[in-house]
Scaffold this motif. Sequence first.
Motif, PDB file in Angstrom:
ATOM      1  N   LEU A 282       0.833  -1.203   0.000  1.00  8.23           N
ATOM      2  CA  LEU A 282       0.000   0.000   0.000  1.00  8.23           C
ATOM      3  C   LEU A 282       0.865   1.250   0.000  1.00  8.23           C
ATOM      4  O   LEU A 282       0.578   2.232  -0.663  1.00  8.23           O
ATOM      5  CB  LEU A 282      -0.924   0.000   1.221  1.00  8.23           C
ATOM      6  CG  LEU A 282      -1.891   1.175   1.290  1.00  8.23           C
ATOM      7  CD1 LEU A 282      -2.981   1.019   0.247  1.00  8.23           C
ATOM      8  CD2 LEU A 282      -2.508   1.297   2.670  1.00  8.23           C
ATOM      9  N   SER A 283       1.953   1.195   0.790  1.00 10.45           N
ATOM     10  CA  SER A 283       2.771   2.395   0.908  1.00 10.45           C
ATOM     11  C   SER A 283       3.956   2.379  -0.061  1.00 10.45           C
ATOM     12  O   SER A 283       4.644   3.383  -0.200  1.00 10.45           O
ATOM     13  CB  SER A 283       3.273   2.519   2.356  1.00 10.45           C
ATOM     14  OG  SER A 283       3.844   1.307   2.760  1.00 10.45           O
ATOM     15  N   ALA A 284       4.189   1.249  -0.733  1.00  5.32           N
ATOM     16  CA  ALA A 284       5.368   1.167  -1.605  1.00  5.32           C
ATOM     17  C   ALA A 284       5.195   2.057  -2.831  1.00  5.32           C
ATOM     18  O   ALA A 284       4.095   2.261  -3.313  1.00  5.32           O
ATOM     19  CB  ALA A 284       5.566  -0.270  -2.051  1.00  5.32           C
ATOM     20  N   PRO A 285       6.312   2.600  -3.346  1.00  4.71           N
ATOM     21  CA  PRO A 285       6.257   3.328  -4.612  1.00  4.71           C
ATOM     22  C   PRO A 285       6.154   2.326  -5.756  1.00  4.71           C
ATOM     23  O   PRO A 285       7.160   1.810  -6.242  1.00  4.71           O
ATOM     24  CB  PRO A 285       7.590   4.090  -4.646  1.00  4.71           C
ATOM     25  CG  PRO A 285       8.478   3.362  -3.705  1.00  4.71           C
ATOM     26  CD  PRO A 285       7.647   2.577  -2.754  1.00  4.71           C
ATOM     27  N   LEU A 286       4.910   2.033  -6.149  1.00  3.13           N
ATOM     28  CA  LEU A 286       4.681   0.945  -7.102  1.00  3.13           C
ATOM     29  C   LEU A 286       5.248   1.251  -8.485  1.00  3.13           C
ATOM     30  O   LEU A 286       5.540   0.351  -9.259  1.00  3.13           O
ATOM     31  CB  LEU A 286       3.184   0.665  -7.203  1.00  3.13           C
ATOM     32  CG  LEU A 286       2.573   0.077  -5.932  1.00  3.13           C
ATOM     33  CD1 LEU A 286       1.063   0.130  -5.997  1.00  3.13           C
ATOM     34  CD2 LEU A 286       3.033  -1.355  -5.736  1.00  3.13           C
ATOM     35  N   THR A 287       5.403   2.556  -8.761  1.00  2.00           N
ATOM     36  CA  THR A 287       5.971   2.940 -10.052  1.00  2.00           C
ATOM     37  C   THR A 287       7.309   2.239 -10.281  1.00  2.00           C
ATOM     38  O   THR A 287       7.631   1.841 -11.394  1.00  2.00           O
ATOM     39  CB  THR A 287       6.183   4.466 -10.089  1.00  2.00           C
ATOM     40  OG1 THR A 287       5.008   5.073  -9.537  1.00  2.00           O
ATOM     41  CG2 THR A 287       6.387   4.952 -11.488  1.00  2.00           C
ATOM     42  N   ALA A 288       8.060   2.087  -9.197  1.00  3.62           N
ATOM     43  CA  ALA A 288       9.363   1.463  -9.310  1.00  3.62           C
ATOM     44  C   ALA A 288       9.261  -0.003  -9.696  1.00  3.62           C
ATOM     45  O   ALA A 288      10.224  -0.606 -10.154  1.00  3.62           O
ATOM     46  CB  ALA A 288      10.119   1.599  -7.982  1.00  3.62           C
ATOM     47  N   LEU A 289       8.068  -0.575  -9.482  1.00  2.00           N
ATOM     48  CA  LEU A 289       7.883  -1.988  -9.805  1.00  2.00           C
ATOM     49  C   LEU A 289       7.610  -2.212 -11.287  1.00  2.00           C
ATOM     50  O   LEU A 289       7.772  -3.313 -11.798  1.00  2.00           O
ATOM     51  CB  LEU A 289       6.710  -2.551  -9.006  1.00  2.00           C
ATOM     52  CG  LEU A 289       7.016  -3.194  -7.669  1.00  2.00           C
ATOM     53  CD1 LEU A 289       5.731  -3.742  -7.074  1.00  2.00           C
ATOM     54  CD2 LEU A 289       8.020  -4.318  -7.837  1.00  2.00           C
TER      55      LEU A 289
ATOM     56  N   THR B 130      -0.182  -3.585 -13.542  1.00  4.38           N
ATOM     57  CA  THR B 130       0.143  -2.335 -12.846  1.00  4.38           C
ATOM     58  C   THR B 130      -1.128  -1.691 -12.284  1.00  4.38           C
ATOM     59  O   THR B 130      -1.175  -1.273 -11.120  1.00  4.38           O
ATOM     60  CB  THR B 130       0.812  -1.336 -13.820  1.00  4.38           C
ATOM     61  OG1 THR B 130       1.902  -1.991 -14.460  1.00  4.38           O
ATOM     62  CG2 THR B 130       1.305  -0.114 -13.088  1.00  4.38           C
ATOM     63  N   THR B 131      -2.172  -1.647 -13.107  1.00  7.09           N
ATOM     64  CA  THR B 131      -3.437  -1.050 -12.673  1.00  7.09           C
ATOM     65  C   THR B 131      -3.987  -1.782 -11.448  1.00  7.09           C
ATOM     66  O   THR B 131      -4.376  -1.168 -10.448  1.00  7.09           O
ATOM     67  CB  THR B 131      -4.467  -1.121 -13.815  1.00  7.09           C
ATOM     68  OG1 THR B 131      -3.858  -0.644 -15.007  1.00  7.09           O
ATOM     69  CG2 THR B 131      -5.689  -0.308 -13.496  1.00  7.09           C
TER      70      THR B 131
ATOM     71  N   VAL C  19      -6.621   4.610 -11.739  1.00  6.73           N
ATOM     72  CA  VAL C  19      -6.468   5.561 -12.841  1.00  6.73           C
ATOM     73  C   VAL C  19      -5.007   5.966 -12.947  1.00  6.73           C
ATOM     74  O   VAL C  19      -4.414   5.973 -14.023  1.00  6.73           O
ATOM     75  CB  VAL C  19      -7.361   6.809 -12.621  1.00  6.73           C
ATOM     76  CG1 VAL C  19      -7.052   7.863 -13.664  1.00  6.73           C
ATOM     77  CG2 VAL C  19      -8.829   6.429 -12.669  1.00  6.73           C
ATOM     78  N   LYS C  20      -4.403   6.263 -11.787  1.00  2.00           N
ATOM     79  CA  LYS C  20      -2.969   6.572 -11.791  1.00  2.00           C
ATOM     80  C   LYS C  20      -2.183   5.403 -12.358  1.00  2.00           C
ATOM     81  O   LYS C  20      -1.276   5.581 -13.163  1.00  2.00           O
ATOM     82  CB  LYS C  20      -2.480   6.849 -10.362  1.00  2.00           C
ATOM     83  CG  LYS C  20      -3.028   8.110  -9.764  1.00  2.00           C
ATOM     84  CD  LYS C  20      -2.494   8.255  -8.357  1.00  2.00           C
ATOM     85  CE  LYS C  20      -3.362   9.182  -7.538  1.00  2.00           C
ATOM     86  NZ  LYS C  20      -3.063   9.076  -6.108  1.00  2.00           N
ATOM     87  N   GLY C  21      -2.540   4.202 -11.904  1.00  2.00           N
ATOM     88  CA  GLY C  21      -1.817   2.998 -12.320  1.00  2.00           C
ATOM     89  C   GLY C  21      -1.842   2.832 -13.819  1.00  2.00           C
ATOM     90  O   GLY C  21      -0.798   2.578 -14.436  1.00  2.00           O
ATOM     91  N   VAL C  22      -3.021   3.003 -14.403  1.00  2.00           N
ATOM     92  CA  VAL C  22      -3.125   2.727 -15.835  1.00  2.00           C
ATOM     93  C   VAL C  22      -2.332   3.765 -16.628  1.00  2.00           C
ATOM     94  O   VAL C  22      -1.667   3.441 -17.616  1.00  2.00           O
ATOM     95  CB  VAL C  22      -4.601   2.637 -16.279  1.00  2.00           C
ATOM     96  CG1 VAL C  22      -5.263   3.982 -16.411  1.00  2.00           C
ATOM     97  CG2 VAL C  22      -4.718   1.895 -17.597  1.00  2.00           C
TER      98      VAL C  22
END
Lengths: 267, 250
Positions: B99-106, B124-125, B187-190
Amino acid sequence: MSQIKPPHDAAVPVSSPESAVSVRNVSKSYGPVEALKNLSLEFPRGELTSLLGPSGCGKTTLLKIIAGLLPADAGDIEVNGKRVTGPGSDRAFVFQDFALLPWASVIRNVAFGLELRGVAKSEREAIAEKYIGNVGLSGFEKAYPHELSGGMRQRVGLARALAVDSQVLLLDEPFSAVDEQNRRKFQEDLLELVRHENKTFIFVTHSIEEAVYVSDQIAILLPRPSRVSEIIRPTSFRNKDVENIRRDPEYLDIVDEIWASLRTYTE
Amino acid sequence: MTAFGYKLPAMSSLLIWGLLWEVIGQMNLTFFVPPLTTVIATLFSVIGTPAFVKAMTETAYAFGSGVFFAIAIGIPVGIMMGKSRLLDELLLPWVNIFLSAPLTALVPVLMVLFGFGMTSIIITTTLFGIWIIILNSRAGVMQINRSLVEMARSFGASPLDAFFRIYFWAALPEILGGVRIGVIRAVKGVIIGQLLISIVGFGALFELYSSNFLMGHFWAVLIVLFAMAFSISEFLAYLERRVAYYAAKR
């Protein structure tokens, strides 16, 4: 005068046919705390038995064990000669906090027990409607619980328990969250129900007056660990009019007597 | 809102900001901010184009699938965690970390694992949306009135009955709250997925417009995206209000 029997001792004879519910040598502990110890009690068919005692005496625990909601550590419960292993259609429960579905209308709440038993919608709603009428809530079928007063909500809870037509009704302090005037009306209605429904009622309460007013038999439980200290069967006022019970000398005597034996257990 | 004693229509503050945008655009201060009228004109000319329609369908597909998995997996997992102590202990730390991880890095890792296509964007979404849905469903189940569960059991409810007739409904206000936030995050994820992977959908479009300095196009697409995200969020908020009548009275 009331007839006061000594408590059942551990070795109770085989349940007599007039017992709807038999509790034999039941023990229950919560960790190191012994809630019930070797408790035995008979509940006569068609009568209302109160479980009365100071708080923490295990009355609700006993009721939930009879309901099959809690397992006993030792001992047996029999309902109509059948051993209790879990919840069953022979018993229905009325909850202290009503336990109504807040997202469902009165009629769906009352029919909920039947819904879980797979009764068809039209049939269960017809039954529910009848019991909604019986508890005096006609016209409120489409209302939601949050639109009702506490007393009305408990009428819904009562109608739900009646609708499944179980032989045994288990009531866990059903009127304690209801205001005084409604409670008195409830108590009168309960007497009517016991008289006409031919069901066995097991009624947990902490109110001495309430227990004496509504009961055919009162089991006094004493705490730590819980045991039946005495069983009182009022004799003379049970068939009188509801208005005269509270003036009956026997009623007053029993209330005093119970208070005398419970007063040492108050905090 | 009222100003000088007059009642202003809803959204009138948007008008003021729009006007400000127009003025700054007309002053030709920077190529970065074209006038709002130009942007809107571009918007209408862009909307019908095959490039836009393609970006739109690809994004909608990725977003729809991602949100579907986030909800279809998130709600049952959350409810199970609320019900089972063991599962909760097992999964909760991971949920909180993600939840708190910067998922963008994934996303680069996902690209390596699942390729540069749609699969990575959908995952990602889902990853952006699912955690808050799990946490909220779990919280919803944990606050359920115990006697409701006992009531269902005492009337002979099977575990499946209890799940669908008690747990789900009793936790619904929290679940919907979680879904709303989860969808906004999705929405951010996509978009982030498409930007990083950058060969499909709006990601490709953004890349194309910004590298060619087509700022009018860029803003037009951005407005469309903002409007859609906002409408979805408002729709879910509306659903949430529909169950609010019992949310406070359980």
